[in-house]
Design a protein around this motif. Structure first.
Motif, PDB file in Angstrom:
ATOM      1  N   MET A   1      15.472  26.519  55.476  1.00  0.00           N
ATOM      2  CA  MET A   1      15.863  26.576  54.077  1.00  0.00           C
ATOM      3  C   MET A   1      15.759  25.185  53.462  1.00  0.00           C
ATOM      4  O   MET A   1      15.686  24.186  54.168  1.00  0.00           O
ATOM      5  N   LYS A   2      15.812  25.187  52.121  1.00  0.00           N
ATOM      6  CA  LYS A   2      15.778  23.914  51.413  1.00  0.00           C
ATOM      7  C   LYS A   2      16.712  23.970  50.217  1.00  0.00           C
ATOM      8  O   LYS A   2      16.982  25.047  49.662  1.00  0.00           O
ATOM      9  N   VAL A   3      17.199  22.802  49.839  1.00  0.00           N
ATOM     10  CA  VAL A   3      18.111  22.702  48.703  1.00  0.00           C
ATOM     11  C   VAL A   3      17.282  22.630  47.436  1.00  0.00           C
ATOM     12  O   VAL A   3      16.451  21.739  47.262  1.00  0.00           O
ATOM     13  N   ARG A  10      26.692  22.577  40.319  1.00  0.00           N
ATOM     14  CA  ARG A  10      25.843  23.659  40.826  1.00  0.00           C
ATOM     15  C   ARG A  10      25.191  23.243  42.143  1.00  0.00           C
ATOM     16  O   ARG A  10      24.857  22.073  42.344  1.00  0.00           O
ATOM     17  N   TYR A  11      25.007  24.244  43.018  1.00  0.00           N
ATOM     18  CA  TYR A  11      24.353  24.016  44.313  1.00  0.00           C
ATOM     19  C   TYR A  11      23.576  25.272  44.685  1.00  0.00           C
ATOM     20  O   TYR A  11      24.156  26.372  44.721  1.00  0.00           O
ATOM     21  N   THR A  12      22.250  25.112  44.943  1.00  0.00           N
ATOM     22  CA  THR A  12      21.410  26.273  45.221  1.00  0.00           C
ATOM     23  C   THR A  12      20.547  25.991  46.443  1.00  0.00           C
ATOM     24  O   THR A  12      19.926  24.931  46.540  1.00  0.00           O
ATOM     25  N   CYS A  13      20.489  26.973  47.366  1.00  0.00           N
ATOM     26  CA  CYS A  13      19.614  26.913  48.541  1.00  0.00           C
ATOM     27  C   CYS A  13      18.679  28.116  48.522  1.00  0.00           C
ATOM     28  O   CYS A  13      19.118  29.230  48.181  1.00  0.00           O
ATOM     29  N   VAL A  14      17.430  27.905  48.912  1.00  0.00           N
ATOM     30  CA  VAL A  14      16.457  28.985  49.002  1.00  0.00           C
ATOM     31  C   VAL A  14      15.690  28.831  50.311  1.00  0.00           C
ATOM     32  O   VAL A  14      15.736  27.789  50.965  1.00  0.00           O
ATOM     33  N   CYS A  20      10.019  35.034  50.806  1.00  0.00           N
ATOM     34  CA  CYS A  20      11.378  35.407  51.189  1.00  0.00           C
ATOM     35  C   CYS A  20      12.293  35.319  49.959  1.00  0.00           C
ATOM     36  O   CYS A  20      12.279  34.319  49.228  1.00  0.00           O
ATOM     37  N   SER A  21      13.112  36.359  49.762  1.00  0.00           N
ATOM     38  CA  SER A  21      13.986  36.407  48.568  1.00  0.00           C
ATOM     39  C   SER A  21      15.386  35.881  48.843  1.00  0.00           C
ATOM     40  O   SER A  21      16.255  35.960  47.971  1.00  0.00           O
ATOM     41  N   TRP A  22      15.614  35.360  50.063  1.00  0.00           N
ATOM     42  CA  TRP A  22      16.968  34.892  50.375  1.00  0.00           C
ATOM     43  C   TRP A  22      17.343  33.731  49.463  1.00  0.00           C
ATOM     44  O   TRP A  22      16.536  32.833  49.173  1.00  0.00           O
ATOM     45  N   ARG A  23      18.663  33.771  49.001  1.00  0.00           N
ATOM     46  CA  ARG A  23      19.134  32.751  48.063  1.00  0.00           C
ATOM     47  C   ARG A  23      20.643  32.636  48.158  1.00  0.00           C
ATOM     48  O   ARG A  23      21.348  33.623  48.322  1.00  0.00           O
ATOM     49  N   LEU A  24      21.111  31.413  48.086  1.00  0.00           N
ATOM     50  CA  LEU A  24      22.542  31.148  48.008  1.00  0.00           C
ATOM     51  C   LEU A  24      22.783  30.232  46.821  1.00  0.00           C
ATOM     52  O   LEU A  24      22.159  29.172  46.718  1.00  0.00           O
ATOM     53  N   HIS A  25      23.723  30.681  45.934  1.00  0.00           N
ATOM     54  CA  HIS A  25      24.042  29.877  44.746  1.00  0.00           C
ATOM     55  C   HIS A  25      25.546  29.766  44.611  1.00  0.00           C
ATOM     56  O   HIS A  25      26.280  30.760  44.754  1.00  0.00           O
ATOM     57  N   ALA A  26      26.010  28.570  44.361  1.00  0.00           N
ATOM     58  CA  ALA A  26      27.444  28.320  44.162  1.00  0.00           C
ATOM     59  C   ALA A  26      27.632  27.424  42.939  1.00  0.00           C
ATOM     60  O   ALA A  26      26.766  26.601  42.630  1.00  0.00           O
ATOM     61  N   TYR A  40      24.756  35.510  47.112  1.00  0.00           N
ATOM     62  CA  TYR A  40      24.458  35.338  48.532  1.00  0.00           C
ATOM     63  C   TYR A  40      23.798  36.618  49.030  1.00  0.00           C
ATOM     64  O   TYR A  40      24.366  37.703  48.882  1.00  0.00           O
ATOM     65  N   ASN A  41      22.611  36.525  49.569  1.00  0.00           N
ATOM     66  CA  ASN A  41      21.839  37.688  49.973  1.00  0.00           C
ATOM     67  C   ASN A  41      22.125  38.136  51.402  1.00  0.00           C
ATOM     68  O   ASN A  41      21.406  38.978  51.939  1.00  0.00           O
ATOM     69  N   GLY A  42      23.088  37.564  52.036  1.00  0.00           N
ATOM     70  CA  GLY A  42      23.402  37.942  53.405  1.00  0.00           C
ATOM     71  C   GLY A  42      22.779  36.996  54.409  1.00  0.00           C
ATOM     72  O   GLY A  42      22.281  35.907  54.072  1.00  0.00           O
TER      73      GLY A  42
END
Length: 562
Positions: A1-3, A10-14, A20-26, A40-42
């Protein structure tokens, strides 16, 4: 993953994989001191290779640190080798550009920048001369101001080579090769041949380009510092003016000789449009013929097969037959017909031709030392009187001689009948003679002499006829003096006088192009290359821009298209 985003609120990782559609956003709510995960996609299950070319911490500085010890020992470490080393050590892939930057950074640490390399060259050569007695070097500079001089050319020869070269045949091949560094230029190389037929480099030089003035300066330095009073045979390419240049330095009146590379003359025939392999091979056989009768016979055959080739020989090189035809050589070139061994040395130096000038000189020092150490070990293992490659030449002649009939006329005079021809032979040690001229031209017994040695009337050891240049003792003596390491840059002496600056650098427009005009003598890497394919006619060998059928497509003209 990368930031993807990293901000105060804000903080986002993909995922690094684009599909790949995985994503984490806070985000941080207003007035809060903590972050709240809003998307959060799991669990992330993508399998990503350990090594990838997106590793941001694998910088040129880190790569330089990893390769620096190897670069100090092997200045010719290529970009490909660097990429493989990083792949093995760090388990990551790096780009060609990144490896190139790291290589240049390491070279700069070892020998300074390109500009600093020119000013450090006299210091390095002085230190090398102090560490290896009898080493010689000389520079030729252009004075621009009182305190500044620009580099023009440099000549150097290693002490062990100069001292031990007396154990090699008095034959010197000279050749040039292009340098492809920042300031380009040309490297001139003088090579001899040892008792086992191996390369024996005796002198090097760097100049701005390959012309008559630089060649004359190189040959004068070669004569002054290396060959000295020894009478030698110079073998070179046949280029414009080289005959006069060599004659001025190595004059025939002093006992020297000049010969041309037969293979380069063969390449000249190709330039005038003669590409028939049978004709080209026939010309090569003419040049390698031992007997004048055989020379004339093959030449008449060539006249009937290709008049154009015969006319070119008559008009351009027939008067200079001793320069290229073995039958008229007089035994000066010891059967060496080409400068292939000099060009082989160019291949040995492959990978060093783009180095800074001081690094290139150091590379020649370490490469030659490596060859000396290896061949010195080989010499100690040899158990025969003659060197192995020389015996490989004599054995087939011994086998051929078994079918010959020998007629004795006197204790030292014989006639050998091969079944097709008769050859008078006089046996008198190293003053022996055979009509085929094989012994007189090379210093090795021909099959006719070997047949006489095997007869009951004249039992003789064929070793007594071979010249000293081919014996194992001469091979060992040629590698008897050892090289000594050159101390680190910290111990190089200071040179008094003007600062040496690099030559003028001309910036060229457009894409950099090779300065060498390639011909049949150049070695190309054919493996892994692809042929050009025309998108217009679908044929190989050219692009659409140079298509000879431009305006036509499979027999249908442009005007006939619907």
């Amino acid at each position: 993953m990368k930031v993807n985003k990293s901000e105060a609120c804000r903080y986002t990782c993909v995922c690094v994989q684009s599909d790949c559609s995985w994503r984490l956003h806070a985000h941080r709510p207003k007035g809060a001191t903590h972050f709240l995960v809003s998307q959060y996609n799991g669990s992330h299950n993508c399998v990503i290779p350990i090594g990838n070319n997106m590793h941001r911490n694998c910088t040129s500085a880190l790569i330089c640190e990893k390769i620096l010890p190897t670069m100090r020992a092997s200045l010719s470490m290529s970009v490909k080798e660097i990429r493989l080393k990083i792949k093995d050590d760090l388990k990551t892939d790096i780009s060609y550009d990144l490896a190139w930057k790291a290589r240049n950074r390491a070279l700069k640490i070892v020998y300074g920048s390109w500009e600093k390399s020119f000013s450090d060259l006299p210091r390095y050569l002085s230190m090398m001369q102090a560490s290896n007695p009898s080493t010689v070097w000389t520079t030729n500079l252009l004075r621009t101001r009182t305190d500044v001089q620009k580099f023009r050319r440099v000549f150097w020869a290693f002490g062990p080579l100069i001292e031990d070269w007396k154990n090699c045949r008095p034959v010197v091949s000279v050749d040039g090769t292009h340098l492809y560094g920042k300031y380009e230029g040309c490297a001139l190389i003088a090579t001899s041949i040892d008792a086992n037929g191996g390369l024996y480099p005796i002198a090097f030089a760097i100049c701005d380009k390959e012309n008559g003035d630089n060649w004359e300066w190189f040959l004068q330095s070669l004569k002054e510092f290396v060959t000295r009073e020894r009478k030698v045979c110079i073998i070179s390419d046949r280029f414009s003016g080289n005959k006069a240049v060599v004659r001025r330095v190595f004059s025939p009146d002093e006992g020297h000789a000049h010969r041309w590379c037969l293979r380069h003359i063969k390449a000249n025939l190709k330039k005038i449009g003669i590409n028939d392999k049978v004709v080209l091979d026939k010309f090569y056989r003419i040049g390698c013929a031992n007997e004048v009768v055989e020379f004339n016979r093959l030449k008449e055959q060539l006249k009937s097969e290709c008049v154009d080739a015969w006319k070119w020989i008559e008009e351009n090189i027939n008067e200079d037959r001793e320069y290229w035809a073995l039958a008229f050589d007089g035994g000066r070139r010891y059967g060496v017909m080409t400068t292939n061994w000099s060009e082989s040395l160019n291949l040995v130096l492959r990978g060093t031709l783009s180095l800074p000038v001081t690094a290139f000189v150091a590379a020649t020092f370490y490469r030659v030392n490596q060859a000396f150490v290896e061949r010195s070990e080989e010499g100690r293992k040899m158990t025969t009187q003659l060197c192995p490659k020389i015996l490989d030449k004599i054995r087939p002649r011994q086998i051929s001689s078994r079918g010959y009939q020998v007629c004795r006329f006197s204790p030292c005079e014989f006639e050998v009948n091969t079944g097709t021809s008769r050859y008078p032979v006089k046996i008198n040690g190293r003053s022996s003679e055979c009509v085929c001229q094989g012994f007189q031209l090379t210093g090795l017994p021909c099959s006719h002499m070997l047949a006489c040695c095997g007869e009951q009337w004249h039992r003789a050891d064929f070793h007594t006829f071979c010249h000293d240049w081919y014996f194992t003792d001469m091979y060992r003596n040629a590698y008897s003096i050892r090289f000594h390491p050159v101390p680190d840059k910290r111990f190089w002496p200071s040179i008094e006088g003007p600062t040496v600056l690099p030559p003028a650098l001309r910036n060229k427009k457009g894409r950099p192009k090779s300065t060498r005009i390639r011909n049949s003598m150049d070695v190309r890497e054919e493996i892994g290359t692809t042929k050009r394919k025309c998108s217009h006619c679908s044929e190989l060998g050219h692009y659409k821009k140079r298509c000879p059928r431009l305006g036509k497509t499979r027999g249908v003209t442009t005007g006939d298209r619907i």
